[in-house]
Design a protein around this motif. Structure first.
Motif, PDB file in Angstrom:
ATOM      1  N   CYS A 133       0.863  -1.189   0.000  1.00 30.71           N
ATOM      2  CA  CYS A 133       0.000   0.000   0.000  1.00 30.71           C
ATOM      3  C   CYS A 133       0.894   1.232   0.000  1.00 30.71           C
ATOM      4  CB  CYS A 133      -0.885   0.021   1.244  1.00 30.71           C
ATOM      5  SG  CYS A 133      -1.882  -1.452   1.452  1.00 30.71           S
ATOM      6  N   ALA A 134       0.723   2.082  -0.995  1.00 30.52           N
ATOM      7  CA  ALA A 134       1.541   3.287  -1.109  1.00 30.52           C
ATOM      8  C   ALA A 134       0.691   4.526  -0.897  1.00 30.52           C
ATOM      9  CB  ALA A 134       2.205   3.349  -2.485  1.00 30.52           C
ATOM     10  N   SER A 135       1.274   5.507  -0.237  1.00 31.27           N
ATOM     11  CA  SER A 135       0.632   6.802  -0.032  1.00 31.27           C
ATOM     12  C   SER A 135       1.423   7.824  -0.830  1.00 31.27           C
ATOM     13  CB  SER A 135       0.653   7.153   1.461  1.00 31.27           C
ATOM     14  OG  SER A 135       0.136   8.437   1.673  1.00 31.27           O
ATOM     15  N   ALA A 136       0.806   8.401  -1.847  1.00 32.58           N
ATOM     16  CA  ALA A 136       1.523   9.284  -2.763  1.00 32.58           C
ATOM     17  C   ALA A 136       0.925  10.684  -2.784  1.00 32.58           C
ATOM     18  CB  ALA A 136       1.479   8.704  -4.176  1.00 32.58           C
ATOM     19  N   HIS A 137       1.752  11.642  -3.112  1.00 30.16           N
ATOM     20  CA  HIS A 137       1.305  13.015  -3.330  1.00 30.16           C
ATOM     21  C   HIS A 137       2.110  13.542  -4.511  1.00 30.16           C
ATOM     22  CE1 HIS A 137       0.164  17.146  -1.413  1.00 30.16           C
ATOM     23  NE2 HIS A 137      -0.187  17.042  -2.680  1.00 30.16           N
ATOM     24  N   PHE A 138       1.476  13.552  -5.679  1.00 27.03           N
ATOM     25  CA  PHE A 138       2.182  13.910  -6.906  1.00 27.03           C
ATOM     26  C   PHE A 138       2.171  15.415  -7.148  1.00 27.03           C
ATOM     27  CE2 PHE A 138       0.662   9.482  -8.070  1.00 27.03           C
ATOM     28  CZ  PHE A 138       1.866   8.901  -7.713  1.00 27.03           C
ATOM     29  N   GLN A 139       3.062  15.859  -8.014  1.00 34.11           N
ATOM     30  CA  GLN A 139       3.255  17.280  -8.331  1.00 34.11           C
ATOM     31  C   GLN A 139       1.936  17.959  -8.701  1.00 34.11           C
ATOM     32  OE1 GLN A 139       6.327  19.130  -8.429  1.00 34.11           O
ATOM     33  NE2 GLN A 139       4.877  20.788  -8.585  1.00 34.11           N
ATOM     34  N   ALA A 140       1.693  19.116  -8.105  1.00 34.54           N
ATOM     35  CA  ALA A 140       0.455  19.855  -8.357  1.00 34.54           C
ATOM     36  C   ALA A 140       0.599  20.809  -9.547  1.00 34.54           C
ATOM     37  CB  ALA A 140       0.051  20.624  -7.107  1.00 34.54           C
ATOM     38  N   PHE A 141      -0.395  21.606  -9.754  1.00 35.39           N
ATOM     39  CA  PHE A 141      -0.548  22.619 -10.798  1.00 35.39           C
ATOM     40  C   PHE A 141      -0.973  21.988 -12.123  1.00 35.39           C
ATOM     41  CE2 PHE A 141       2.719  24.491  -7.979  1.00 35.39           C
ATOM     42  CZ  PHE A 141       1.944  25.501  -7.462  1.00 35.39           C
ATOM     43  N   PRO A 142      -2.016  22.533 -12.722  1.00 31.63           N
ATOM     44  CA  PRO A 142      -2.550  21.942 -13.955  1.00 31.63           C
ATOM     45  C   PRO A 142      -1.646  22.169 -15.158  1.00 31.63           C
ATOM     46  CG  PRO A 142      -3.712  23.957 -13.428  1.00 31.63           C
ATOM     47  CD  PRO A 142      -2.764  23.704 -12.292  1.00 31.63           C
ATOM     48  N   TRP A 143      -1.809  21.310 -16.131  1.00 29.99           N
ATOM     49  CA  TRP A 143      -1.186  21.383 -17.459  1.00 29.99           C
ATOM     50  C   TRP A 143       0.329  21.434 -17.421  1.00 29.99           C
ATOM     51  CZ3 TRP A 143      -5.250  24.919 -16.371  1.00 29.99           C
ATOM     52  CH2 TRP A 143      -6.496  24.407 -16.712  1.00 29.99           C
ATOM     53  N   LEU A 144       0.904  22.353 -16.656  1.00 33.63           N
ATOM     54  CA  LEU A 144       2.356  22.502 -16.653  1.00 33.63           C
ATOM     55  C   LEU A 144       3.079  21.227 -16.241  1.00 33.63           C
ATOM     56  CD1 LEU A 144       2.610  25.989 -14.897  1.00 33.63           C
ATOM     57  CD2 LEU A 144       2.815  25.514 -17.340  1.00 33.63           C
ATOM     58  N   PHE A 145       2.481  20.477 -15.329  1.00 31.19           N
ATOM     59  CA  PHE A 145       3.179  19.338 -14.745  1.00 31.19           C
ATOM     60  C   PHE A 145       2.503  17.998 -15.010  1.00 31.19           C
ATOM     61  CE2 PHE A 145       4.535  22.932 -12.030  1.00 31.19           C
ATOM     62  CZ  PHE A 145       5.883  22.908 -12.365  1.00 31.19           C
ATOM     63  N   GLU A 146       1.660  17.922 -16.033  1.00 30.53           N
ATOM     64  CA  GLU A 146       0.994  16.652 -16.323  1.00 30.53           C
ATOM     65  C   GLU A 146       2.005  15.554 -16.622  1.00 30.53           C
ATOM     66  OE1 GLU A 146      -2.089  17.029 -19.267  1.00 30.53           O
ATOM     67  OE2 GLU A 146      -3.244  18.400 -18.009  1.00 30.53           O
ATOM     68  N   ARG A 147       3.048  15.862 -17.369  1.00 28.21           N
ATOM     69  CA  ARG A 147       4.056  14.859 -17.704  1.00 28.21           C
ATOM     70  C   ARG A 147       4.804  14.407 -16.452  1.00 28.21           C
ATOM     71  NH1 ARG A 147       8.487  16.916 -21.178  1.00 28.21           N
ATOM     72  NH2 ARG A 147       6.721  17.816 -22.273  1.00 28.21           N
ATOM     73  N   ILE A 148       5.059  15.343 -15.537  1.00 30.42           N
ATOM     74  CA  ILE A 148       5.745  14.996 -14.289  1.00 30.42           C
ATOM     75  C   ILE A 148       4.869  14.067 -13.450  1.00 30.42           C
ATOM     76  CG2 ILE A 148       6.557  15.915 -12.072  1.00 30.42           C
ATOM     77  CD1 ILE A 148       7.626  18.332 -13.634  1.00 30.42           C
ATOM     78  N   ARG A 149       3.570  14.388 -13.338  1.00 28.78           N
ATOM     79  CA  ARG A 149       2.660  13.522 -12.580  1.00 28.78           C
ATOM     80  C   ARG A 149       2.628  12.122 -13.187  1.00 28.78           C
ATOM     81  NH1 ARG A 149      -0.096  18.364 -12.077  1.00 28.78           N
ATOM     82  NH2 ARG A 149      -1.416  18.080 -13.888  1.00 28.78           N
TER      83      ARG A 149
END
Length: 148
Positions: free
Chosen positions: A59-75
């Motif tokens: 079980c993993a607890s994640a919090h991925f990079q925020a902000f729309p569009w700019l960081f979709e590839r990072i997420r």
């Protein structure tokens, strides 16, 4: 307390995993984007029936990079990196892959199209998907303030 946060490297935030069963393993997975964040992974041993072989579930607890569009590839990269670490597990002969894996947390998907970032073989729980968008602007007026 910072060392026990599910997202290490950020002293002001973190996710927590709680379980009624003692974990058999606890580890951190570094996000694939090189940010100074790690994802907390707790492995549980669950026995589906008396006498049955226990199942290991990561079980993993994640919090991925925020902000729309700019960081979709990072997420997408972060999600794929965590998924690759959990399932299938390392091809190393010394690693014991789990019988199942779950990634929970704040994926920061800002558009429905981002669900295409979910890796092949993984899926959302139907009951969670049926709840609808978590960022519904009519239901959450703060959204327009945070993401104009």
């Amino acid at each position: 307390c910072q060392e026990h946060a599910a997202v290490r490297g950020l002293p002001h935030m973190g996710n927590v995993l709680l379980s009624r069963w003692a974990p058999v393993a606890l580890e951190y997975v570094t996000l694939a984007t090189g940010r100074s964040r790690e994802v907390h992974v707790m492995t549980l041993s669950l026995c589906p029936a008396p006498g049955a072989r226990p199942l290991r579930v990561a079980c993993a607890s994640a919090h991925f990079q925020a902000f729309p569009w700019l960081f979709e590839r990072i997420r997408r990269t972060e999600l794929h990196g965590v998924a690759a670490e959990l399932w299938p597990a390392s091809s190393s002969a010394s690693a014991t892959p789990p019988d199942g894996a779950v990634i929970m947390g704040d994926f920061n998907f800002h558009r429905e199209a981002e669900t295409s970032s979910i890796p092949e073989g993984w899926s959302e729980f139907p009951s969670v998907r049926d709840l609808g968008p978590t960022w519904d602007s009519p239901g959450n007026p703060m959204l327009n303030i945070m993401l104009p």
